[in-house]
Design an enzyme around this catalytic site. Structure first.
Site, PDB file in Angstrom:
ATOM      1  N   TYR A  72      60.190 -11.546  52.994  1.00 35.93           N
ATOM      2  CA  TYR A  72      59.463 -11.253  54.200  1.00 35.93           C
ATOM      3  C   TYR A  72      58.551  -9.857  54.056  1.00 35.93           C
ATOM      4  CZ  TYR A  72      57.048 -12.919  58.453  1.00 35.93           C
ATOM      5  OH  TYR A  72      56.181 -13.274  59.387  1.00 35.93           O
ATOM      6  N   LYS A  79      56.032  -7.553  62.090  1.00 38.43           N
ATOM      7  CA  LYS A  79      56.352  -8.288  63.175  1.00 38.43           C
ATOM      8  C   LYS A  79      57.099  -7.591  63.919  1.00 38.43           C
ATOM      9  CE  LYS A  79      54.524 -12.407  62.480  1.00 38.43           C
ATOM     10  NZ  LYS A  79      53.211 -12.667  63.280  1.00 38.43           N
TER      11      LYS A  79
HETATM   12  P1  NAP Z   1      47.551 -19.809  59.680  1.00 44.64           P
HETATM   13  O1  NAP Z   1      47.157 -21.385  59.911  1.00 44.64           O
HETATM   14  O2  NAP Z   1      47.175 -19.417  58.337  1.00 44.64           O
HETATM   15  O3  NAP Z   1      47.086 -18.811  60.739  1.00 44.64           O
HETATM   16  C1  NAP Z   1      46.795 -17.774  60.820  1.00 44.64           C
HETATM   17  C2  NAP Z   1      45.637 -17.068  61.620  1.00 44.64           C
HETATM   18  O4  NAP Z   1      45.195 -15.973  61.259  1.00 44.64           O
HETATM   19  C3  NAP Z   1      44.462 -17.838  60.502  1.00 44.64           C
HETATM   20  O5  NAP Z   1      43.524 -18.827  61.078  1.00 44.64           O
HETATM   21  C4  NAP Z   1      43.721 -16.652  59.774  1.00 44.64           C
HETATM   22  O6  NAP Z   1      42.326 -16.775  59.470  1.00 44.64           O
HETATM   23  C5  NAP Z   1      43.869 -15.714  60.871  1.00 44.64           C
HETATM   24  N1  NAP Z   1      43.589 -14.374  60.766  1.00 44.64           N
HETATM   25  C6  NAP Z   1      43.729 -13.590  59.594  1.00 44.64           C
HETATM   26  N2  NAP Z   1      43.193 -12.259  59.728  1.00 44.64           N
HETATM   27  C7  NAP Z   1      42.523 -12.363  60.733  1.00 44.64           C
HETATM   28  C8  NAP Z   1      41.354 -11.616  61.276  1.00 44.64           C
HETATM   29  N3  NAP Z   1      41.426 -10.434  60.748  1.00 44.64           N
HETATM   30  N4  NAP Z   1      40.812 -11.648  62.441  1.00 44.64           N
HETATM   31  C9  NAP Z   1      41.217 -13.083  63.046  1.00 44.64           C
HETATM   32  N5  NAP Z   1      41.890 -13.801  62.503  1.00 44.64           N
HETATM   33  C10 NAP Z   1      42.488 -13.700  61.281  1.00 44.64           C
HETATM   34  O7  NAP Z   1      49.217 -19.716  59.604  1.00 44.64           O
HETATM   35  P2  NAP Z   1      50.373 -19.685  61.063  1.00 44.64           P
HETATM   36  O8  NAP Z   1      51.516 -19.958  60.299  1.00 44.64           O
HETATM   37  O9  NAP Z   1      49.799 -21.010  61.844  1.00 44.64           O
HETATM   38  O10 NAP Z   1      50.081 -18.399  61.613  1.00 44.64           O
HETATM   39  C11 NAP Z   1      49.947 -18.180  63.133  1.00 44.64           C
HETATM   40  C12 NAP Z   1      51.022 -17.298  63.529  1.00 44.64           C
HETATM   41  O11 NAP Z   1      52.217 -17.719  63.597  1.00 44.64           O
HETATM   42  C13 NAP Z   1      51.043 -15.699  62.697  1.00 44.64           C
HETATM   43  O12 NAP Z   1      51.231 -14.868  63.672  1.00 44.64           O
HETATM   44  C14 NAP Z   1      52.224 -16.043  61.987  1.00 44.64           C
HETATM   45  O13 NAP Z   1      52.932 -15.009  61.424  1.00 44.64           O
HETATM   46  C15 NAP Z   1      53.050 -16.814  62.973  1.00 44.64           C
HETATM   47  N6  NAP Z   1      54.216 -17.501  62.579  1.00 44.64           N
HETATM   48  C16 NAP Z   1      54.200 -18.318  61.323  1.00 44.64           C
HETATM   49  C17 NAP Z   1      55.475 -18.937  61.076  1.00 44.64           C
HETATM   50  C18 NAP Z   1      55.399 -20.087  60.059  1.00 44.64           C
HETATM   51  O14 NAP Z   1      56.290 -20.049  59.247  1.00 44.64           O
HETATM   52  N7  NAP Z   1      54.275 -20.589  59.608  1.00 44.64           N
HETATM   53  C19 NAP Z   1      56.592 -18.643  61.584  1.00 44.64           C
HETATM   54  C20 NAP Z   1      56.713 -17.745  62.714  1.00 44.64           C
HETATM   55  C21 NAP Z   1      55.634 -17.279  63.124  1.00 44.64           C
HETATM   56  P3  NAP Z   1      42.207 -17.141  57.839  1.00 44.64           P
HETATM   57  O15 NAP Z   1      42.792 -18.498  57.707  1.00 44.64           O
HETATM   58  O16 NAP Z   1      40.435 -17.049  57.939  1.00 44.64           O
HETATM   59  O17 NAP Z   1      42.527 -16.015  57.003  1.00 44.64           O
END
Ligand code: NAP
Length: 259
Positions: A158, A165
């Site tokens: 990570y 984070k």
């Molecule tokens: P995701 O579907 O890829 O969502 C992340 C989003 O952030 C995407 O819509 C991405 O857009 C957007 N993004 C990136 N740069 C940006 C910017 N400059 N302005 C506006 N939007 C932006 O993945 P996810 O896992 O659902 O992530 C959502 C949150 O959950 C994140 O904070 C992630 O760290 C957190 N999280 C995820 C996990 C996991 O295992 N998946 C676990 C804990 C926490 P694009 O797709 O267009 O780049």
């Protein structure tokens, strides 16, 4: 009757139907909320298509959280869809980015500052940017919720995202301090590994996932975003009126186990 009846909520960071933001938007609608979603750049086209898969097709706003013009225009963009007296009761920050080639997958000792700065801006500073951009619409108070991956320990692969984070988690506490007097609560949900676009881009993500198989006492389904979405919606609702600066773990209990 739903826990979000009558509430208006912006979910920032929806790309695919695997996005945690999508699951939040869906559950929020099922619980009675009026929802707007946002994304940025090339993927906006995909978001507009994916939006049709929600129970009610929501307005899709363009918001790059690093673009000062987008942030300055956000309140007006919401008013364009909801009318001049629009307000927001809830805001969800479901956004993160760190260059997988330079910052993740065991690259910690070599991560260049330019990319680290971008990761911290998009994944942590933007929580503050989004909160202040929405503040003019939250005059009656409300709830802001972000998503973290437990930053209290060092993880395999990570790397710099873990540092970003940790910054997000600290940012959340300072926002809670500064927005509490306005009746705005600020909390995070710390989710276990979920197979989303962002997660699949992390080299070696399977290593993280596999630890959950043996250590989460409740078990963990890395394809089910709904438990995380439910916790986000609970924090958006009136069920946590005196909770702010908190991190709620939705990880099958992994964080509480020593081994
Ligand atoms: P995701 O579907 O890829 O969502 C992340 C989003 O952030 C995407 O819509 C991405 O857009 C957007 N993004 C990136 N740069 C940006 C910017 N400059 N302005 C506006 N939007 C932006 O993945 P996810 O896992 O659902 O992530 C959502 C949150 O959950 C994140 O904070 C992630 O760290 C957190 N999280 C995820 C996990 C996991 O295992 N998946 C676990 C804990 C926490 P694009 O797709 O267009 O780049």
């Amino acid at each position: 009757m739903g826990i979000l009846d009558g509430k208006t909520i912006l979910v920032a960071g929806v790309t695919m139907d695997s996005s945690i933001g999508f699951a939040v938007a869906k559950y929020a609608q099922e619980q009675g909320a009026t929802v707007l979603i946002s994304n940025f750049g090339q993927a906006l086209r995909i978001t507009r298509r994916i939006a049709r898969r929600l129970p009610t097709e929501p307005p899709v706003l363009e918001l790059d959280v690093t673009d000062p013009e987008h942030l300055a225009g956000l309140a007006d963009a919401v008013r364009e869809h909801l009318g001049e007296d629009a307000h927001l009761d809830g805001v969800v920050h479901s956004i993160a980015y760190g260059n997988p080639e330079t910052l993740l997958g065991g690259k910690f000792l070599d991560g260049p500052w330019k990319d680290v700065a971008q990761a911290v801006q998009v994944s942590a500073y933007s929580f503050k940017s989004l909160a202040t951009a929405c503040r003019p619409l939250m005059g009656e108070g409300g709830s802001i919720v972000g998503l973290t991956f437990d930053a209290t320990t060092a993880w395999p692969v990570y790397d710099w995202m873990g540092v970003a984070k940790a910054a997000l988690e600290s940012c959340s506490r300072y926002l809670a301090r500064d927005l509490g007097p306005e009746g705005i609560r600020v909390n995070l949900v710390s989710a276990g590994p979920l197979r989303t676009l962002a997660a699949k881009a992390i080299p070696g993500f399977e290593e993280l996932e596999s630890m959950w198989t043996t250590r989460a006492p409740l078990g963990w389904d890395n394809t089910d975003q709904e438990p995380t979405a439910r916790a986000v919606c609970a924090l958006l609702s009136d069920l946590f009126p005196a909770t702010t600066g908190e991190i709620v773990h939705v990880d099958g209990g992994f964080h509480a186990m020593g081994a």
